[in-house]
Design an enzyme around this catalytic site. Structure first.
Site, PDB file in Angstrom:
ATOM      1  N   CYS A   1      88.223  32.796  52.434  1.00 27.30           N
ATOM      2  CA  CYS A   1      87.864  33.104  53.818  1.00 27.30           C
ATOM      3  C   CYS A   1      86.399  32.730  54.082  1.00 27.30           C
ATOM      4  CB  CYS A   1      88.159  34.569  54.124  1.00 27.30           C
ATOM      5  SG  CYS A   1      88.389  34.843  55.883  1.00 27.30           S
TER       6      CYS A   1
ATOM      7  N   HIS B   1      93.377  35.218  52.605  1.00 28.58           N
ATOM      8  CA  HIS B   1      93.017  36.160  51.531  1.00 28.58           C
ATOM      9  C   HIS B   1      94.201  36.298  50.576  1.00 28.58           C
ATOM     10  CE1 HIS B   1      89.226  37.741  53.146  1.00 28.58           C
ATOM     11  NE2 HIS B   1      89.764  37.620  54.333  1.00 28.58           N
TER      12      HIS B   1
ATOM     13  N   GLU C   1      94.317  37.234  47.735  1.00 30.78           N
ATOM     14  CA  GLU C   1      94.201  38.392  46.846  1.00 30.78           C
ATOM     15  C   GLU C   1      95.087  39.556  47.274  1.00 30.78           C
ATOM     16  OE1 GLU C   1      91.794  37.171  48.779  1.00 30.78           O
ATOM     17  OE2 GLU C   1      90.501  38.718  49.644  1.00 30.78           O
TER      18      GLU C   1
END
Ligand code: GLN
Length: 547
Positions: free
Chosen positions: A380, A506, A508
């Protein structure tokens, strides 16, 4: 009918209530039950999206664009289900709803009160998640018993048992049993007091999870059992674990899931924990040291990057690597570069963030990784910094920047999309939640994902400026993934570099302990290659990942 487990906390915050809830969820799932988990947060913010990660840790983003508490990340990683924004309700969101209804005239001239209107709204939020497709809903109440703002939540969950029947509800209290080192003993007094406080609110816990740095022995558990009228079998010792992923196994050995199934009259057989045990064996075997620098703004609170850290760990587990994270304050990067102190890193992660502090350091780190051929993963804001570095230092675009940080830049290589420029409400312009990207067939990102179309979660406002795309591509920075309409750049990758790859998303948030997010998996692999290059003995270690 859905069975309900309520998890409260006593004595201190940050005891791992969320991990307890998540671990119990996994144990029940492994018994074949369909599980959902929810967090009720007593603070006034409508959601944690506006809170400072320094204070509250990361904002976890769900597929449907909810900005939620980081405990939802634990839940998703443990129960391996995608949750929605409905899995997190705050005092602020509950009051907003009630106040809007009041303005709308829904209460027919009544006095609107905490009991019953706020408590009813809390119960409605709980019922919202229950349903035919959910066997057990675990609801964690944030904060600590004894807090002023927790009272409506305790009242609501107290009433809940009355509403749905005693066999359908159980209460688990997670409490601290401090170990006093000089006298070498555990102390039960704080637990006694917090159980008394909970009872004062009309809730008798059915099970107590004793958190401590050392195991709490049977004599002490017996004492807690006697003093709090909880059967001995339901007083569980949960000492600190070496790895988060051990917690379900610890709680199972202590019999917590058996106790809960008995209380809720669930007849579901033993949990199948083979996969989870195999995961834990891989965690133990993940020892090859690889040093990853995480260039952040919020590095003093590790929780601010919780999902990034967990994703690195997941990738490490996959490759047999113990990822050692070097926390690097972004403002310090330029000084560290002058002193040549980043050379020992095997990889660099530039995570997401908001605000200009530390931006120059992140851009400098991106440039250093590019020039020194150090694997670099941008997430990002990380992508945006890498684009700025490339614009300035490879394309020679003077003062290239993101218009978020330099609105007068002659080269806004990162900018708001046309459609977002005139909107006043900043929240309204955020790209939030899951978006799909089309990957370029000949790209590394495509190879890493093994799919043409991928979906990742987003939380940002600014984008790669399409006006510059051709120039970047011509110089070797490829836009390897874009939105289906081709307007938004989702992934970039640099040719002829071991790994200089970034995404506007993102990833993650979707990584799981046994299924690392693909970009993290590939990044840690690239970092491992560099570690081996620097330290050939590492090659002696067998690297193959199990499964
Ligand atoms: N501040 C940047 C934006 O709004 C990046 C946000 C992020 O990293 N989550 O676009």
């Amino acid at each position: 009918m859905t069975k309900h487990i309520f998890v409260t906390g006593g004595v201190a915050s940050s005891l791992g209530k969320g991990l307890t809830a998540a671990s119990l969820g996994r144990l029940l799932k492994q018994r074949g039950l369909r599980i959902l988990i929810q967090k009720l947060d007593p603070y006034i913010n409508v959601d944690p999206g506006t809170m400072n990660p320094f204070e509250h840790g990361e904002v976890f983003v769900t597929d449907d664009g909810g900005e939620t508490d980081l405990d939802l990340g634990h839940y998703e990683r443990f129960i391996d289900e995608n949750l929605t924004r409905d899995s997190n309700a705050t005092t602020g969101s509950i009051y907003s709803h009630v106040l809007a209804a009041e303005r709308h005239g829904d209460y027919l001239g009544k006095t609107v009160q905490v009991i019953p209107h706020i408590t009813d709204e809390i119960k409605r939020r709980i019922h919202l998640l229950a349903g035919d497709d959910v066997d057990v809903l675990i609801t964690e109440v944030g904060g600590t018993v004894g807090d002023i703002e927790i009272l409506p939540f305790l009242e609501a969950i107290r009433q809940f048992r009355l509403d749905v029947g005693p066999d359908n509800v159980c209460y688990i209290h997670v409490t601290l049993v401090p170990y006093i080192a000089p006298s070498g003993e555990h102390k039960t007094k704080p637990t006694q007091h917090s159980v008394i406080e909970l009872r004062g609110r009309g809730i008798q816990p059915d099970a107590i999870v004793c958190r401590s740095d050392q195991p709490v022995g049977e004599a002490l558990c017996r004492k807690i059992s006697n003093l709090s009228s909880v059967p001995l079998a339901a007083v569980v010792s949960a000492p600190d674990a070496d790895s988060l992923y051990e917690i379900p196994l610890i709680l199972h050995d202590e019999g917590l899931d058996d106790v809960v199934c008995d209380l809720l009259r669930i007849d579901a057989g033993e949990p199948d924990l083979e996969e989870w045990k195999a995961l834990n064996r891989r965690v133990e075997a993940a020892t090859i040291p690889v040093r990853v620098g995480l260039i952040g703004k919020y590095v003093s609170l590790v929780d601010a990057y919780l999902s990034v850290v967990e994703s690195l760990n997941h990738a490490g587990i996959h490759h047999g690597v113990g990822v050692q994270i070097e926390w690097i304050q972004a403002e310090d990067v330029e000084g560290l570069l002058v002193a040549d102190r980043l050379r020992d890193l095997d990889g660099i992660v530039i995570p997401g963030g908001f605000g200009s502090r530390g931006i120059d350091g992140k851009i400098a780190a991106a440039g250093y990784a590019r020039e020194q051929e150090i694997p670099c993963l941008g997430l990002c804001l990380g992508l945006q910094c890498m684009v700025v570095d490339f614009g300035r230092n490879v394309l020679g675009l003077e003062r290239a920047h993101s218009s978020e940080f330099d609105p007068t830049s002659p080269h806004p290589v990162i900018d708001l999309m046309e459609s977002q420029r005139d909107v006043d409400d900043k929240g309204g312009t955020m790209r939030l939640g899951a978006y799909v990207a089309q990957l370029r067939s000949d790209s590394r990102v495509r190879e890493i994902y093994g799919e043409d179309v991928v979906s990742e979660r987003h939380r940002h406002r600014y984008e790669f400026n399409p006006r510059y795309r051709q120039r970047f591509e011509a110089a070797g920075l490829h836009c390897s993934g874009e939105s289906p309409d081709g307007r938004l750049v989702e992934f970039i990758e640099l040719e002829d570099h071991p790994f200089w790859i970034a995404t506007q998303a993102h990833p993650e948030f979707k990584s799981r302990p046994d299924r690392p997010a693909p970009l993290f998996r590939a990044f840690v692999e690239a970092a491992l290659r560099r570690a081996e290059g620097r330290n050939p003995q590492l090659l002696q270690v067998d690297v193959g990942a199990e499964g």
